[in-house]
Structure formats: C-alpha cells, structure tokens
Design an enzyme around this catalytic site. Sequence first.
Site, mmCIF file in Angstrom:
data_model
loop_
_atom_site.group_PDB
_atom_site.id
_atom_site.type_symbol
_atom_site.label_atom_id
_atom_site.label_comp_id
_atom_site.label_asym_id
_atom_site.label_seq_id
_atom_site.Cartn_x
_atom_site.Cartn_y
_atom_site.Cartn_z
ATOM 1 C CE LYS A 79 7.611 7.441 -9.156
ATOM 2 N NZ LYS A 79 6.537 7.420 -10.562
ATOM 3 C CB SER A 154 4.542 10.602 -10.668
ATOM 4 O OG SER A 154 4.805 9.378 -10.823
ATOM 5 C CB SER A 178 5.180 8.701 -14.044
ATOM 6 O OG SER A 178 3.991 9.554 -13.558
HETATM 7 N N1 GLN Z 1 0.556 12.272 -14.824
HETATM 8 C C1 GLN Z 1 -0.407 11.223 -14.779
HETATM 9 C C2 GLN Z 1 -1.076 11.309 -13.738
HETATM 10 O O1 GLN Z 1 -1.193 11.764 -12.864
HETATM 11 C C3 GLN Z 1 0.443 9.854 -14.944
HETATM 12 C C4 GLN Z 1 1.206 9.643 -13.942
HETATM 13 C C5 GLN Z 1 2.176 8.269 -13.906
HETATM 14 O O2 GLN Z 1 2.695 7.910 -15.031
HETATM 15 N N2 GLN Z 1 2.432 7.599 -12.723
HETATM 16 O O3 GLN Z 1 -1.812 9.869 -13.411
#
Ligand code: GLN
Length: 491
Positions: A79, A154, A178
């Site tokens: 990532k 994400s 994420s």
């Molecule tokens: N979707 C969640 C957010 O927008 C989790 C994101 C993540 O785990 N980095 O914060």
Amino acid sequence: MSTLNQLTVAEAAAKLAKRECSSAELVAAVLASIEKHDKQVGAYLTVDAESALEQARAADAARSRGEHQPLLGVPVGVKDLLNVTGQPCTCGSKILKGYVAPYDATAVAKLRAAGAVILGRLNMDEFAMGGSTENSAYQPTRNPWDLSRVPGGSSGGSAAAVAADEALATLGSDTGGSIRQPAGFCGCVGLKPTYGRVSRYGLTAFASSLDQIGPLTKTVRDSALLLSAISGRDPHDSTSLDAPVPDYAAQLGGDLKGLRLGLPKEYFIDGLDAEVEQSVRAAVDQCRALGAEIVEISLPHSKYAVAVYYIIATAEASANLARFDGVRYGLRVDGEDPIDQYGKTRAAGFGQEVKRRIILGTYVLSSGYHDAYYLRAQKVRTLIRRDFETAFQKCDAILTPVAPTAAYKLGEQINDPLKMYLGDIFTIPVNLAGICGVSVPCGFTSEKLPVGLHIVGPALREDVILKVGHAYEQATPWHLRKPEISSQKAE
Ligand code: GLN
C-alpha cells in the site's frame, strides 16, 4: 491450468523450492498480468518492473547458493503509505507528490528478509481516510468482480491487486476496517493483527492508537505465512509487542471441535443487506457443522463505536498530519511568509475528506470541547474493549459480517460521508479494542459480488482466528472462484 500469477504464496513457494519455476518467471508473469489488467482495474500507483525483475534474479541467485527463506522470490505489492527505500510514497495524496522514501518500513524490511520481491505501490484513499478508494488524489480503483463498483477501502488497491492476480499477496493497513472491508468486497482474505503485533515504523500515521499493518492474500494459509514474516518487536516502534512470533501456518489444520464461536446479538442490524446476512448465517452453520459450538454473546457498546472512532481517529489524524507543511516533504506552495506557505500548501495538497477530518479532529481537541468529546470518547472506548473481554470469557472467537453490504457502485456513496462511515460498523470496534480480526470469503450475492465473514479474536490470538478461517475455507469453494476481467466492458 493456472498461470504462475494465479498461484497462492504457498503454492509459489513450493514450486520455487522444487525449481519448477524461477522467481524471474514468476515476477514476469505477474508483471504481464498488471500490464494486461491494470488499465481497467487501477490497483497500482507505481510499478517498478525493472527493480522487481532485479530482485527476482537476486532471489534466484540466492536460491542457487542454498538460501531458502520462506518467501524467497515471491512477489508482493505494498500500500502506498508504507515507506520503501527509493520509491515514491504518496499515501494517495497530492501533498506527498514527489516525496521519495529514504528508508524501508519495518514490515517491508521483514518481507525482504523473508525473501519477498517488492513489486510496486498500491492505490488507496488519501491518508487511508475512506472506504472505497475514491478518495485517492490520483485515480479510482475498480473492483475486479464488477468494474463499475468500488473495491472497498482504504486498501482498495491492495485488495483489487490480489483479486486480479496482479500480486500474489499485498500489505495494507487497517485503522477502522481498511484491510478487512476491501478484502470482503474483493473476495480475498484480509487480516488486521492485534495492535502492536506488527511494527508501525515506516507506516505513514493516520490514527496512531488504531493503525495496524496486515496482509491481503488469496488464502488463509498465505495470510498466516505473511503474518509470521512481518510480526515482532521492533525497537523503532515502542508500541510493538514483545511477544513470541509463532509459525502461524504450521498451526493450521483440523476441524473446529472444542471451539466456542460467539454471535453478537446486536450485530445483525436493520441496515444489513439480506443476501449478506444469508451468506454469513450459512457460514455460521458451516462452522457448527465443523464442530464449533455457537454461543450468543452481547457487545452492548458497539453501537457507539462509529461515533467514538470519528472522534479519536480524527483527533489523532489532526496531530499526525500537522507535519505536512511544505517544508519537509513533497509539495510546497510558496507564500509571503512561513505561515502563509503552510496554509497555501495544505489548502492545495489535501483533498476534501482529509480536510474534513483535520477540522473535526482539531475541533474535538480544542479547549472547551476536549472533555465533552475526546475524553468522553476515550471512556466509551474502554467500555467497548471491556465488552470484548467479557465476551471472550464465553467464546474463543466471534463471527460477524465484515460490512453491511457488498461492493457498491463508484460514485454511489462518495457524496454521503455518513453513509460511508457506517460501512465500518462491524470492523471499527475491533480497532478500538486493539484485538485481531480476519475477513474470509463466505459467498456471493445474486449479482455475483463477494461477501466476507469476519472472524474476531482476543489480543494475540491470531492463531485462533486463522484456524477457524482455514477450517471454514477448506470446507467451502468461495476462495477458488476468479473474477472475469477481460470480458467486462471498459466504461
Ligand atoms: N473507512 C474508515 C475511515 O474512513 C477506516 C479507514 C481505515 O481503516 N484506514 O476512516
């Protein structure tokens, strides 16, 4: 006949060890698949083909010298928020355009030490804020199962690359879901380790008390292999745990006799899609058939988890992202004086969602509001953690859906942040409690979209959730299906 890029990590490692293929051939097959599909999928932000082939040749040479690390010659993508020496690290943000990482994140260094070949950098929501990868400043990523849909986020690039066989495995990060949610949307296995299991050194921080790095893979066995490779105490991260790192893959096998699996009575909520619920309930029945005892548990404070998360995560983000000021990293927009330069750089460099979170986080920490929001959220966080401690007295692991729905269309939720925030309702409590969870494919909807089963375990019991996931996976066909990418029309 599967092509080399379709192999699992375990299969590839065995083939390489028996010299049935070389790492150079394996990496070339993966690069060819990226070439063929990634214009449609958009999983990668950068691919360093030359470096990947060079690493592969070095791995082949090392094998000829008698080396045999567990991942020797296996190509893995990372990532775009993990530092890899000499490669860009944009975190999906314009503010880090042009930044080149001067060092390897510990998880990356450990992958290299295990022999892995680093392929390139995977797309993500800007600074890991989002659940669809649409918040990337560079490009959307599409779900390989249906290119009109999001891959989740994400770590959407990390999940889509694995599903499209554009990497044998990838690393993602999980602050509120994420890794697990995109794994669910793309039909792969995504593991969020216990807080502290994997060093965060070299991971660009979003919310430091919640962030964890973890693997996205095609099978549970591969997840176990990668977890053993990246775990362990690291003097560079004082929150990394000084606990022994088991050979997780060696512990897999057997049925579920003697295990108690908890079903939280509060988790089968109104907004849960009927087909998702059906698949998850069928998976619960399958676990029962494999010998597990299913018990009802209660997690009464989980209903506050999303609200608590959007206070704590934004508060931490507002502090962590203060370092992006145009002085040290990436983009700089000149101003009349330093303050003007910071403001102009941040205004131009950050996207809308990141700005929203910095403003929210600054607000909840501001004097006069700190006690009402931040402090209270910390107290509720403790209650959420205690719920899990109580539940784990009655069961060894917990089963829930990963997300309330399967993958939705691009553009469908992007203008409704609250709706998107609620997509993490089942995953966020696990980050708040600091425990571990894994998403395993458990079926498909009538629109042929993958559904994920979420298996949650106590701190440092990754062995238990991997065992449950593996037994379930071996008894079901879901992980064997592949998306048809070429036959889908480009939009
Ligand atoms: N979707 C969640 C957010 O927008 C989790 C994101 C993540 O785990 N980095 O914060």
